[in-house]
Design a protein around this motif. Structure first.
Motif, PDB file in Angstrom:
ATOM      1  N   ALA A   1       0.845  -1.194   0.000  1.00  0.00           N
ATOM      2  CA  ALA A   1       0.000   0.000   0.000  1.00  0.00           C
ATOM      3  C   ALA A   1       0.878   1.240   0.000  1.00  0.00           C
ATOM      4  CB  ALA A   1      -0.903  -0.002   1.224  1.00  0.00           C
ATOM      5  N   SER A   2       0.428   2.246  -0.723  1.00  0.00           N
ATOM      6  CA  SER A   2       1.194   3.490  -0.750  1.00  0.00           C
ATOM      7  C   SER A   2       0.968   4.267   0.538  1.00  0.00           C
ATOM      8  CB  SER A   2       0.792   4.344  -1.953  1.00  0.00           C
ATOM      9  OG  SER A   2      -0.480   4.926  -1.747  1.00  0.00           O
ATOM     10  N   SER A   3       1.914   5.111   0.872  1.00  0.00           N
ATOM     11  CA  SER A   3       1.791   5.894   2.106  1.00  0.00           C
ATOM     12  C   SER A   3       0.607   6.853   2.019  1.00  0.00           C
ATOM     13  CB  SER A   3       3.083   6.649   2.392  1.00  0.00           C
ATOM     14  OG  SER A   3       3.380   7.562   1.366  1.00  0.00           O
ATOM     15  N   VAL A   4       0.275   7.316   0.815  1.00  0.00           N
ATOM     16  CA  VAL A   4      -0.885   8.208   0.644  1.00  0.00           C
ATOM     17  C   VAL A   4      -2.163   7.457   1.006  1.00  0.00           C
ATOM     18  CG1 VAL A   4      -2.253   9.508  -1.026  1.00  0.00           C
ATOM     19  CG2 VAL A   4       0.230   9.650  -1.091  1.00  0.00           C
ATOM     20  N   ASN A   5      -2.294   6.214   0.508  1.00  0.00           N
ATOM     21  CA  ASN A   5      -3.481   5.419   0.817  1.00  0.00           C
ATOM     22  C   ASN A   5      -3.556   5.091   2.302  1.00  0.00           C
ATOM     23  OD1 ASN A   5      -4.415   5.395  -1.806  1.00  0.00           O
ATOM     24  ND2 ASN A   5      -3.435   3.454  -2.303  1.00  0.00           N
ATOM     25  N   ILE A   6      -2.428   4.790   2.889  1.00  0.00           N
ATOM     26  CA  ILE A   6      -2.400   4.492   4.324  1.00  0.00           C
ATOM     27  C   ILE A   6      -2.825   5.717   5.122  1.00  0.00           C
ATOM     28  CG2 ILE A   6      -0.879   3.974   6.286  1.00  0.00           C
ATOM     29  CD1 ILE A   6       0.680   2.122   4.336  1.00  0.00           C
TER      30      ILE A   6
ATOM     31  N   LYS B   1      -5.694   9.588  23.356  1.00  0.00           N
ATOM     32  CA  LYS B   1      -5.136   8.928  24.536  1.00  0.00           C
ATOM     33  C   LYS B   1      -5.276   7.411  24.492  1.00  0.00           C
ATOM     34  CE  LYS B   1      -6.229  12.872  27.465  1.00  0.00           C
ATOM     35  NZ  LYS B   1      -7.072  13.349  28.584  1.00  0.00           N
ATOM     36  N   THR B   2      -5.863   6.885  23.412  1.00  0.00           N
ATOM     37  CA  THR B   2      -6.136   5.450  23.374  1.00  0.00           C
ATOM     38  C   THR B   2      -5.020   4.654  22.696  1.00  0.00           C
ATOM     39  OG1 THR B   2      -7.293   5.509  21.242  1.00  0.00           O
ATOM     40  CG2 THR B   2      -8.624   5.877  23.244  1.00  0.00           C
ATOM     41  N   MET B   3      -4.962   3.382  23.037  1.00  0.00           N
ATOM     42  CA  MET B   3      -4.030   2.469  22.390  1.00  0.00           C
ATOM     43  C   MET B   3      -4.431   2.283  20.927  1.00  0.00           C
ATOM     44  SD  MET B   3      -1.388   0.563  22.473  1.00  0.00           S
ATOM     45  CE  MET B   3      -0.929   0.106  24.116  1.00  0.00           C
ATOM     46  N   THR B   4      -5.710   2.333  20.642  1.00  0.00           N
ATOM     47  CA  THR B   4      -6.178   2.193  19.259  1.00  0.00           C
ATOM     48  C   THR B   4      -5.542   3.250  18.376  1.00  0.00           C
ATOM     49  OG1 THR B   4      -8.285   1.271  19.989  1.00  0.00           O
ATOM     50  CG2 THR B   4      -8.223   2.213  17.768  1.00  0.00           C
ATOM     51  N   TYR B   5      -5.558   4.479  18.822  1.00  0.00           N
ATOM     52  CA  TYR B   5      -4.964   5.556  18.024  1.00  0.00           C
ATOM     53  C   TYR B   5      -3.453   5.376  17.906  1.00  0.00           C
ATOM     54  CZ  TYR B   5      -4.030  10.124  16.081  1.00  0.00           C
ATOM     55  OH  TYR B   5      -3.611  11.135  15.251  1.00  0.00           O
ATOM     56  N   GLU B   6      -2.839   4.960  18.981  1.00  0.00           N
ATOM     57  CA  GLU B   6      -1.394   4.727  18.958  1.00  0.00           C
ATOM     58  C   GLU B   6      -1.034   3.654  17.926  1.00  0.00           C
ATOM     59  OE1 GLU B   6       2.044   3.147  22.008  1.00  0.00           O
ATOM     60  OE2 GLU B   6       0.383   4.306  22.843  1.00  0.00           O
ATOM     61  N   LEU B   7      -1.828   2.602  17.881  1.00  0.00           N
ATOM     62  CA  LEU B   7      -1.590   1.533  16.908  1.00  0.00           C
ATOM     63  C   LEU B   7      -1.846   2.012  15.479  1.00  0.00           C
ATOM     64  CD1 LEU B   7      -3.107  -1.482  18.834  1.00  0.00           C
ATOM     65  CD2 LEU B   7      -0.692  -1.068  18.352  1.00  0.00           C
ATOM     66  N   LEU B   8      -2.845   2.847  15.289  1.00  0.00           N
ATOM     67  CA  LEU B   8      -3.102   3.412  13.953  1.00  0.00           C
ATOM     68  C   LEU B   8      -1.911   4.215  13.455  1.00  0.00           C
ATOM     69  CD1 LEU B   8      -6.776   4.711  14.078  1.00  0.00           C
ATOM     70  CD2 LEU B   8      -5.863   2.996  12.518  1.00  0.00           C
ATOM     71  N   GLN B   9      -1.246   4.893  14.347  1.00  0.00           N
ATOM     72  CA  GLN B   9      -0.127   5.754  13.964  1.00  0.00           C
ATOM     73  C   GLN B   9       1.169   4.978  13.760  1.00  0.00           C
ATOM     74  OE1 GLN B   9      -0.443   9.054  13.224  1.00  0.00           O
ATOM     75  NE2 GLN B   9      -2.587   8.498  13.432  1.00  0.00           N
ATOM     76  N   ASP B  10       1.213   3.722  14.150  1.00  0.00           N
ATOM     77  CA  ASP B  10       2.417   2.914  14.021  1.00  0.00           C
ATOM     78  C   ASP B  10       2.503   2.359  12.603  1.00  0.00           C
ATOM     79  OD1 ASP B  10       4.650   1.391  14.373  1.00  0.00           O
ATOM     80  OD2 ASP B  10       3.745  -0.006  15.807  1.00  0.00           O
ATOM     81  N   LYS B  11       3.006   3.168  11.699  1.00  0.00           N
ATOM     82  CA  LYS B  11       3.005   2.841  10.278  1.00  0.00           C
ATOM     83  C   LYS B  11       4.004   1.765   9.890  1.00  0.00           C
ATOM     84  CE  LYS B  11       1.212   7.326   9.191  1.00  0.00           C
ATOM     85  NZ  LYS B  11       1.534   8.668   8.836  1.00  0.00           N
ATOM     86  N   GLU B  12       4.887   1.386  10.789  1.00  0.00           N
ATOM     87  CA  GLU B  12       5.850   0.318  10.493  1.00  0.00           C
ATOM     88  C   GLU B  12       5.132  -1.011  10.277  1.00  0.00           C
ATOM     89  OE1 GLU B  12       9.048   0.012  13.254  1.00  0.00           O
ATOM     90  OE2 GLU B  12       9.499   2.138  13.151  1.00  0.00           O
ATOM     91  N   HIS B  13       3.978  -1.188  10.863  1.00  0.00           N
ATOM     92  CA  HIS B  13       3.234  -2.444  10.734  1.00  0.00           C
ATOM     93  C   HIS B  13       2.474  -2.533   9.417  1.00  0.00           C
ATOM     94  CE1 HIS B  13       4.512  -3.407  14.614  1.00  0.00           C
ATOM     95  NE2 HIS B  13       3.514  -2.983  15.318  1.00  0.00           N
ATOM     96  N   TYR B  14       2.410  -1.457   8.650  1.00  0.00           N
ATOM     97  CA  TYR B  14       1.646  -1.446   7.410  1.00  0.00           C
ATOM     98  C   TYR B  14       2.454  -1.883   6.212  1.00  0.00           C
ATOM     99  CZ  TYR B  14      -1.629   1.312  10.174  1.00  0.00           C
ATOM    100  OH  TYR B  14      -2.476   1.754  11.132  1.00  0.00           O
ATOM    101  N   SER B  15       3.743  -1.998   6.352  1.00  0.00           N
ATOM    102  CA  SER B  15       4.547  -2.348   5.172  1.00  0.00           C
ATOM    103  C   SER B  15       4.716  -3.827   5.000  1.00  0.00           C
ATOM    104  CB  SER B  15       5.910  -1.676   5.256  1.00  0.00           C
ATOM    105  OG  SER B  15       6.504  -1.841   6.506  1.00  0.00           O
TER     106      SER B  15
END
Length: 54
Positions: free
Chosen positions: A3-8, A40-54
């Motif tokens: 997936a491209s970073s724009v789509n992510i 403040k949630t773990m959900t948001y923190e996980l969404l921002q962890d873009k290393e897992h998307y590659s």
């Protein structure tokens, strides 16, 4: 297929907007207050962890 970073980024934005809307409705609070709760949630923190998307 990678997936491209724009789509992510667009997907993260759409999910975040949906979550803010749901938190606002369920918590009967403003969008700003809902966003503060989401940040403040773990959900948001996980969404921002873009290393897992590659």
């Amino acid at each position: 297929m990678k997936a491209s970073s724009v789509n992510i980024n667009k997907s993260i934005q759409a999910i975040s907007l949906y979550l803010v809307h749901r938190i606002s409705e369920e918590g009967n609070c403003s969008s700003e207050a809902a966003l503060k709760k989401l940040l403040k949630t773990m959900t948001y923190e996980l969404l921002q962890d873009k290393e897992h998307y590659s």
